[in-house]
Design an enzyme around this catalytic site. Structure first.
Site, short mmCIF file in Angstrom:
data_model
loop_
_atom_site.label_atom_id
_atom_site.label_comp_id
_atom_site.label_asym_id
_atom_site.label_seq_id
_atom_site.Cartn_x
_atom_site.Cartn_y
_atom_site.Cartn_z
N ASP A 183 21.15 23.47 -51.68
CA ASP A 183 20.13 23.35 -50.63
C ASP A 183 20.07 21.86 -49.63
OD1 ASP A 183 18.23 24.47 -48.90
OD2 ASP A 183 16.59 24.40 -50.25
N ARG A 216 23.22 21.84 -37.33
CA ARG A 216 23.06 22.21 -38.79
C ARG A 216 24.52 22.74 -39.37
NH1 ARG A 216 18.36 23.86 -40.85
NH2 ARG A 216 19.42 25.48 -42.16
N ASN A 259 19.28 34.93 -45.92
CA ASN A 259 19.90 34.09 -44.84
C ASN A 259 20.34 34.87 -43.73
OD1 ASN A 259 21.26 31.73 -47.33
ND2 ASN A 259 19.22 31.58 -46.19
#
Ligand code: IPE
Ligand code: IPE
Ligand code: MG
Length: 245
Positions: free
Chosen positions: A26, A39, A74
């Site tokens: 993470d 990202r 996700n």
């Protein structure tokens, strides 16, 4: 094969290194944000960490490594992040194919195969077949969640009951365990989570019953040999009681 990380090899020599390590990788997004990058650059940097981690596990003598790469939740991320991640996963398999074969690592997928893009699933299944005979294992959790794994197990068990192969009175813990995605793999001894979040995020809910947890504030792209060694040393200092005294 030559030892790349002597400190980890020394830990291996104690014989007390966890046999199965699972990782909640993470912090890729925050790592990118801190640098003013998209990202996806964080995920790309994170996939480099995975490549390094394979070397750490080899030298530390870890037999099973499970990586939480993409959760069922996700899928709710922006479509460009999801497709970028699927692309990266495909690249990861292609880039590391030779290495997995050379290191004799068995690749296995755990998760909802039916959700994955056909091309990605195909390349993973080809690698699963090519590495099926190897002992050390890399389990990649893709479109995975602990709850959906238990749903999958419940469906299989219901099918066995319906066909008459199984009497409901005989259902026990071993029945559930036998119907998980990778039933022959021992439960993780150590679960590492990066980026400091103190939650399990639907990972290995059945298997984590007696796992030791180690959370580090380090973001996944920055996870290195020293952090890995710290996690193992912390594990070795724990007293696993399994409910006894
Ligand atoms: C982990 O990094 C990778 C995946 C969940 C696919 P994140 O993308 O969750 O990074 P943060 O938590 O936003 O920093
Ligand atoms: C967990 O991380 C899933 C993976 C590492 C693949 P998330 O970033 O999705 O989890 P939350 O949202 O912080 O619980
Ligand atoms: Mg996250």
């Amino acid at each position: 094969m030559a030892v790349e990380y002597p400190e980890l090899a020394e830990l291996a020599a104690t014989g007390r290194v966890p046999r199965h390590i699972a990782v909640i990788m993470d912090g890729n997004g925050r790592w990118a944000k801190m640098r003013g990058l998209p990202r996806l650059s964080g995920h790309k940097a994170g996939s480099e960490t995975v490549r390094r981690l394979l070397g750490y596990c080899r030298d530390a003598g870890v037999d099973y490594l499970t990586l939480y790469a993409f959760s069922t939740e996700n899928w709710g991320r922006p479509p460009e992040e999801v497709s970028g991640l699927m692309q990266l996963l495909g690249n990861f398999i292609a880039d590391n194919e030779k290495e997995l074969l050379a290191q004799q690592i068995r690749l296995r997928l755990i998760g909802r195969r039916e959700d994955l893009p056909a091309e990605l699933l195909g390349s993973i299944e080809r690698m699963e077949a090519a590495t099926a005979g190897f002992k050390r294992q890399l389990l990649v959790a893709l479109s995975y969640s602990g709850r959906s794994e238990l749903v999958h197990a419940a469906r299989q068990i219901a099918g066995q009951v319906k066909s008459g192969a199984l009497d409901p009175q005989e259902i026990g813990e071993s029945t559930i365990a036998a119907n998980l995605y990778a039933p022959d793999v021992p439960d993780p001894d150590l679960i590492i989570r990066t980026s400091g979040e103190l939650r399990v995020s639907n990972f290995l809910l059945w298997q984590c019953a007696y796992s030791e947890f180690y959370v580090t504030p380090v973001l996944w792209p920055d996870f290195d040999e020293a952090t890995f060694a710290d996690a193992i040393k912390a594990y070795m200092a724990r007293n696993r009681r399994y409910g006894k005294v």
